[in-house]
Design an enzyme around this catalytic site. Structure first.
Site, PDB file in Angstrom:
ATOM      1  N   ARG A  85     -40.711  -3.155  -2.717  1.00 42.92           N
ATOM      2  CA  ARG A  85     -41.921  -2.547  -2.132  1.00 42.92           C
ATOM      3  C   ARG A  85     -41.607  -1.083  -1.907  1.00 42.92           C
ATOM      4  O   ARG A  85     -40.723  -0.745  -1.103  1.00 42.92           O
ATOM      5  CB  ARG A  85     -42.322  -3.210  -0.813  1.00 42.92           C
ATOM      6  CG  ARG A  85     -43.355  -2.378  -0.055  1.00 42.92           C
ATOM      7  CD  ARG A  85     -43.964  -3.069   1.132  1.00 42.92           C
ATOM      8  NE  ARG A  85     -44.877  -4.118   0.707  1.00 42.92           N
ATOM      9  CZ  ARG A  85     -45.806  -4.668   1.490  1.00 42.92           C
ATOM     10  NH1 ARG A  85     -45.952  -4.262   2.736  1.00 42.92           N
ATOM     11  NH2 ARG A  85     -46.593  -5.616   1.031  1.00 42.92           N
TER      12      ARG A  85
ATOM     13  N   HIS B  78     -50.688  -4.203  -6.139  1.00 46.39           N
ATOM     14  CA  HIS B  78     -50.129  -5.233  -5.254  1.00 46.39           C
ATOM     15  C   HIS B  78     -50.277  -6.586  -5.967  1.00 46.39           C
ATOM     16  O   HIS B  78     -51.062  -7.451  -5.559  1.00 46.39           O
ATOM     17  CB  HIS B  78     -50.865  -5.219  -3.920  1.00 46.39           C
ATOM     18  CG  HIS B  78     -50.132  -5.902  -2.806  1.00 46.39           C
ATOM     19  ND1 HIS B  78     -48.934  -6.573  -2.982  1.00 46.39           N
ATOM     20  CD2 HIS B  78     -50.441  -6.035  -1.476  1.00 46.39           C
ATOM     21  CE1 HIS B  78     -48.543  -7.081  -1.826  1.00 46.39           C
ATOM     22  NE2 HIS B  78     -49.437  -6.770  -0.899  1.00 46.39           N
TER      23      HIS B  78
ATOM     24  N   GLN C  17     -50.019 -10.059  -4.109  1.00 44.43           N
ATOM     25  CA  GLN C  17     -51.229 -10.325  -3.329  1.00 44.43           C
ATOM     26  C   GLN C  17     -52.293 -10.972  -4.213  1.00 44.43           C
ATOM     27  O   GLN C  17     -52.994 -11.901  -3.806  1.00 44.43           O
ATOM     28  CB  GLN C  17     -51.751  -9.003  -2.753  1.00 44.43           C
ATOM     29  CG  GLN C  17     -52.948  -9.165  -1.840  1.00 44.43           C
ATOM     30  CD  GLN C  17     -52.578  -9.893  -0.549  1.00 44.43           C
ATOM     31  OE1 GLN C  17     -51.659  -9.505   0.127  1.00 44.43           O
ATOM     32  NE2 GLN C  17     -53.299 -10.949  -0.230  1.00 44.43           N
TER      33      GLN C  17
ATOM     34  N   ASP D  82     -60.063  -3.880   2.280  1.00 42.27           N
ATOM     35  CA  ASP D  82     -58.717  -3.539   2.752  1.00 42.27           C
ATOM     36  C   ASP D  82     -58.873  -2.339   3.690  1.00 42.27           C
ATOM     37  O   ASP D  82     -59.942  -1.725   3.777  1.00 42.27           O
ATOM     38  CB  ASP D  82     -57.829  -3.198   1.537  1.00 42.27           C
ATOM     39  CG  ASP D  82     -56.349  -3.011   1.882  1.00 42.27           C
ATOM     40  OD1 ASP D  82     -55.932  -3.351   3.012  1.00 42.27           O
ATOM     41  OD2 ASP D  82     -55.608  -2.509   1.017  1.00 42.27           O
TER      42      ASP D  82
ATOM     43  N   CYS E 215     -56.338  -8.711   2.492  1.00 40.88           N
ATOM     44  CA  CYS E 215     -54.891  -8.910   2.307  1.00 40.88           C
ATOM     45  C   CYS E 215     -54.138  -8.834   3.633  1.00 40.88           C
ATOM     46  O   CYS E 215     -53.036  -9.361   3.747  1.00 40.88           O
ATOM     47  CB  CYS E 215     -54.354  -7.883   1.317  1.00 40.88           C
ATOM     48  SG  CYS E 215     -54.463  -6.180   1.876  1.00 40.88           S
TER      49      CYS E 215
ATOM     50  N   ARG F 125     -49.595 -16.553   0.167  1.00 36.21           N
ATOM     51  CA  ARG F 125     -48.545 -15.643  -0.334  1.00 36.21           C
ATOM     52  C   ARG F 125     -47.248 -16.440  -0.542  1.00 36.21           C
ATOM     53  O   ARG F 125     -46.540 -16.254  -1.523  1.00 36.21           O
ATOM     54  CB  ARG F 125     -48.298 -14.494   0.663  1.00 36.21           C
ATOM     55  CG  ARG F 125     -49.465 -13.512   0.821  1.00 36.21           C
ATOM     56  CD  ARG F 125     -49.662 -12.664  -0.417  1.00 36.21           C
ATOM     57  NE  ARG F 125     -48.474 -11.927  -0.788  1.00 36.21           N
ATOM     58  CZ  ARG F 125     -48.065 -10.772  -0.239  1.00 36.21           C
ATOM     59  NH1 ARG F 125     -48.807 -10.204   0.685  1.00 36.21           N
ATOM     60  NH2 ARG F 125     -46.957 -10.172  -0.640  1.00 36.21           N
TER      61      ARG F 125
HETATM   62  N1  NVA Z   1     -53.512  -0.930   0.851  1.00 35.37           N
HETATM   63  C1  NVA Z   1     -52.568  -1.334   1.857  1.00 35.37           C
HETATM   64  C2  NVA Z   1     -52.118  -2.731   1.631  1.00 35.37           C
HETATM   65  C3  NVA Z   1     -51.147  -3.265   2.630  1.00 35.37           C
HETATM   66  C4  NVA Z   1     -50.718  -4.666   2.346  1.00 35.37           C
HETATM   67  C5  NVA Z   1     -51.387  -0.353   1.893  1.00 35.37           C
HETATM   68  O1  NVA Z   1     -50.916   0.019   0.814  1.00 35.37           O
HETATM   69  O2  NVA Z   1     -50.961   0.042   2.970  1.00 35.37           O
HETATM   70  N1   CP Z   2     -50.692  -8.156   2.602  1.00 39.69           N
HETATM   71  C1   CP Z   2     -49.410  -7.714   2.726  1.00 39.69           C
HETATM   72  O1   CP Z   2     -48.748  -7.379   1.734  1.00 39.69           O
HETATM   73  O2   CP Z   2     -48.943  -7.714   3.997  1.00 39.69           O
HETATM   74  P1   CP Z   2     -47.608  -7.019   4.522  1.00 39.69           P
HETATM   75  O3   CP Z   2     -47.790  -5.538   4.387  1.00 39.69           O
HETATM   76  O4   CP Z   2     -47.497  -7.462   5.938  1.00 39.69           O
HETATM   77  O5   CP Z   2     -46.448  -7.482   3.673  1.00 39.69           O
END
Ligand code: NVA
Ligand code: CP
Length: 300
Positions: A103, A130, A133, A220, A260, A288
């Site tokens: 990540r 993602h 997800q 989101d 998500c 997940r």
């Molecule tokens: N769009 C959000 C998703 C988090 C799971 C981010 O990138 O922060």
């Molecule tokens: N939806 C998701 O990826 O959650 P986290 O950021 O908590 O891993």
């Protein structure tokens, strides 16, 4: 050849749907510990340069349930933060562990890592996509509405054209459903993904138009990780893009609501919707775990 999952298009539609179905099976098997040895003595290395709750817990728990192990690394407490090249780290991991999840805020870095890796690399979120997800989201949709003819289905995305939105576009392109996106000007998803999806995706400024008759609604946060400096401007830009009860009424009466998570009630979604009867976000979050176990089994 080593397979990676950095982008939904790293899988064929058939493979994607196989993993989704297998996630459903593993969820049922879980009740009997039937999945216990699928990653026996295997190790997953997880690199997080951004925060996470669900992704970390689901991957780590998934590996434990399958008889394997997961290690978490972050830049502060590893040599990653001290300039060791990603390709060197990838070569070292390839000697020790069986699969890697990353990540970070660079899809390009993930591609570079994977190019030097002889073990599978999984995108646990980048600034662009993602894809884990998306496996859980499609699993949740299938659990509610079955499989069947994807070309007859439609989903709405309301809000920011961000990484999760790009992944929805890829899923629409792969499976063939229609994705109706409502976003403000200047917050569109990446053109690369839109071009690939062609007529499966359209963009409007009008959330009500996007919601028309859809079976699945998703949104989101307005401010993703790393964009905190923009949050004021984003609140202004996204006013009118909240998924509330009035907007949900434009969708199919059987429509499900997905997010998500983490969510901001009273911003991108009203409390009434996310805590209401159409919302399946807790099931989605739980999926997940199952979807990623199926992904790990497939890649290993
Ligand atoms: N769009 C959000 C998703 C988090 C799971 C981010 O990138 O922060
Ligand atoms: N939806 C998701 O990826 O959650 P986290 O950021 O908590 O891993």
């Amino acid at each position: 050849m080593t397979r990676h999952y950095l982008d939904e298009h790293d899988l064929s539609a058939q493979e994607f749907l196989h993993i989704v179905q297998r996630g459903i099976e593993l969820k049922a098997l879980r009740a009997h510990d039937g999945d216990a040895m699928l990653a026996y003595r295997r190790t997953l290395a997880m690199i997080f340069t951004k925060a996470s709750t669900r992704t970390r817990v689901s991957f780590e728990t998934g590996m434990a349930q399958m008889g394997g192990h997961a290690i978490m690394l972050d830049p502060q407490r590893s040599q990653l933060g001290r300039g060791e090249p990603l390709s060197d780290t990838a070569r070292v991991f390839s000697q020790m562990v069986d699969v890697v999840m990353i990540r970070n805020d660079s899809q390009a870095d993930q591609v570079e890592f994977a190019a030097a890796s002889s073990i599978p690399v999984i995108n646990g979120l980048s600034e662009r996509l993602h894809p884990c997800q998306m496996l859980a989201d499609i699993q949740t949709w299938v659990e509610h509405h079955g499989t069947g003819d994807w070309s007859q289905r439609s989903a709405a995305w309301i809000g920011d054209g961000n990484n999760v939105c790009n992944s929805w576009i890829n899923a629409a392109a792969l499976l063939g459903f229609q994705l109706r996106i409502a976003c403000p000007e200047g917050y569109e998803p990446d053109s690369e993904y839109l071009d690939r999806a062609g007529d499966r995706v359209f963009i409007t400024r009008d959330p009500a138009e996007a919601m028309h008759g859809v079976q699945c609604v998703s949104t989101d946060v307005w401010t993703s990780m790393g964009q905190e400096d923009e949050s004021r401007a984003r609140e202004t830009a996204f006013a009118g893009y909240q998924v509330d009860t009035a907007l949900m009424q434009k969708a199919d009466p059987q429509a499900i609501f997905l997010h998500c998570l983490p969510a901001h009630r009273a911003e991108e979604v009203s409390a009434e919707v996310i805590d209401g009867s159409a919302s399946v976000v807790w099931q989605q979050a739980g999926n997940r775990l199952h979807a990623q176990k199926a992904l790990l089994e497939f890649l290993l």
